[in-house]
Design a protein around this motif. Sequence first.
Motif, PDB file in Angstrom:
ATOM      1  N   ALA A 159       0.793  -1.233   0.000  1.00 11.15           N
ATOM      2  CA  ALA A 159       0.000   0.000   0.000  1.00 11.15           C
ATOM      3  C   ALA A 159       0.827   1.286   0.000  1.00 11.15           C
ATOM      4  CB  ALA A 159      -0.983   0.004   1.173  1.00 11.15           C
ATOM      5  N   ASP A 160       2.084   1.221  -0.379  1.00 17.86           N
ATOM      6  CA  ASP A 160       2.924   2.418  -0.455  1.00 17.86           C
ATOM      7  C   ASP A 160       3.279   2.648  -1.914  1.00 17.86           C
ATOM      8  OD1 ASP A 160       5.238   4.130  -0.587  1.00 17.86           O
ATOM      9  OD2 ASP A 160       5.610   3.712   1.542  1.00 17.86           O
ATOM     10  N   GLN A 161       2.639   3.641  -2.523  1.00 15.86           N
ATOM     11  CA  GLN A 161       2.797   3.902  -3.957  1.00 15.86           C
ATOM     12  C   GLN A 161       4.262   4.090  -4.350  1.00 15.86           C
ATOM     13  OE1 GLN A 161       0.216   3.751  -6.016  1.00 15.86           O
ATOM     14  NE2 GLN A 161       0.933   4.668  -7.893  1.00 15.86           N
ATOM     15  N   GLY A 162       5.018   4.826  -3.544  1.00 15.49           N
ATOM     16  CA  GLY A 162       6.430   5.057  -3.851  1.00 15.49           C
ATOM     17  C   GLY A 162       7.229   3.769  -3.861  1.00 15.49           C
ATOM     18  N   VAL A 163       7.002   2.926  -2.875  1.00 10.93           N
ATOM     19  CA  VAL A 163       7.694   1.638  -2.811  1.00 10.93           C
ATOM     20  C   VAL A 163       7.281   0.767  -3.992  1.00 10.93           C
ATOM     21  CG1 VAL A 163       7.915  -0.509  -1.493  1.00 10.93           C
ATOM     22  CG2 VAL A 163       8.029   1.691  -0.317  1.00 10.93           C
ATOM     23  N   LEU A 164       6.003   0.754  -4.305  1.00 16.04           N
ATOM     24  CA  LEU A 164       5.525  -0.059  -5.422  1.00 16.04           C
ATOM     25  C   LEU A 164       6.151   0.379  -6.738  1.00 16.04           C
ATOM     26  CD1 LEU A 164       1.781  -0.329  -4.402  1.00 16.04           C
ATOM     27  CD2 LEU A 164       3.502  -2.148  -4.310  1.00 16.04           C
ATOM     28  N   LEU A 165       6.224   1.677  -6.959  1.00 15.58           N
ATOM     29  CA  LEU A 165       6.835   2.180  -8.191  1.00 15.58           C
ATOM     30  C   LEU A 165       8.325   1.864  -8.241  1.00 15.58           C
ATOM     31  CD1 LEU A 165       4.969   5.594  -8.554  1.00 15.58           C
ATOM     32  CD2 LEU A 165       4.519   3.451  -9.764  1.00 15.58           C
ATOM     33  N   ALA A 166       9.011   1.955  -7.095  1.00 18.15           N
ATOM     34  CA  ALA A 166      10.426   1.600  -7.044  1.00 18.15           C
ATOM     35  C   ALA A 166      10.617   0.108  -7.342  1.00 18.15           C
ATOM     36  CB  ALA A 166      11.012   1.958  -5.680  1.00 18.15           C
ATOM     37  N   CYS A 167       9.718  -0.718  -6.845  1.00 13.42           N
ATOM     38  CA  CYS A 167       9.791  -2.157  -7.113  1.00 13.42           C
ATOM     39  C   CYS A 167       9.572  -2.454  -8.591  1.00 13.42           C
ATOM     40  CB  CYS A 167       8.776  -2.913  -6.258  1.00 13.42           C
ATOM     41  SG  CYS A 167       9.184  -2.960  -4.501  1.00 13.42           S
ATOM     42  N   ILE A 168       8.618  -1.776  -9.199  1.00 10.80           N
ATOM     43  CA  ILE A 168       8.385  -1.962 -10.640  1.00 10.80           C
ATOM     44  C   ILE A 168       9.638  -1.596 -11.414  1.00 10.80           C
ATOM     45  CG2 ILE A 168       7.145  -1.050 -12.649  1.00 10.80           C
ATOM     46  CD1 ILE A 168       4.680  -0.769 -10.797  1.00 10.80           C
ATOM     47  N   GLN A 169      10.218  -0.464 -11.069  1.00 12.40           N
ATOM     48  CA  GLN A 169      11.424  -0.006 -11.762  1.00 12.40           C
ATOM     49  C   GLN A 169      12.579  -0.987 -11.569  1.00 12.40           C
ATOM     50  OE1 GLN A 169      12.881   3.881 -10.468  1.00 12.40           O
ATOM     51  NE2 GLN A 169      12.919   4.502 -12.609  1.00 12.40           N
TER      52      GLN A 169
END
Length: 69
Positions: free
Chosen positions: A45-55
Amino acid sequence: MNTELRIPDPDGFYAALLAAHEGRTDAQSADLNARLVLLLANQCADQGVLLACIQAAAAAEDPTTTQAP
């Protein structure tokens, strides 16, 4: 983004993941993976962490698709 192993039983988790895919077609396995990613993303549920994981995942080299020169 945590990259250190935090799963108490990684081998057990991996075995359960493989077992969930047994008997499924490639399309069914892809659907299962998509549902699992969304469920796990919701847990984070942390958008920043999720985007970093995708990257990070997108940037990781896949040795099965790397071709020798």
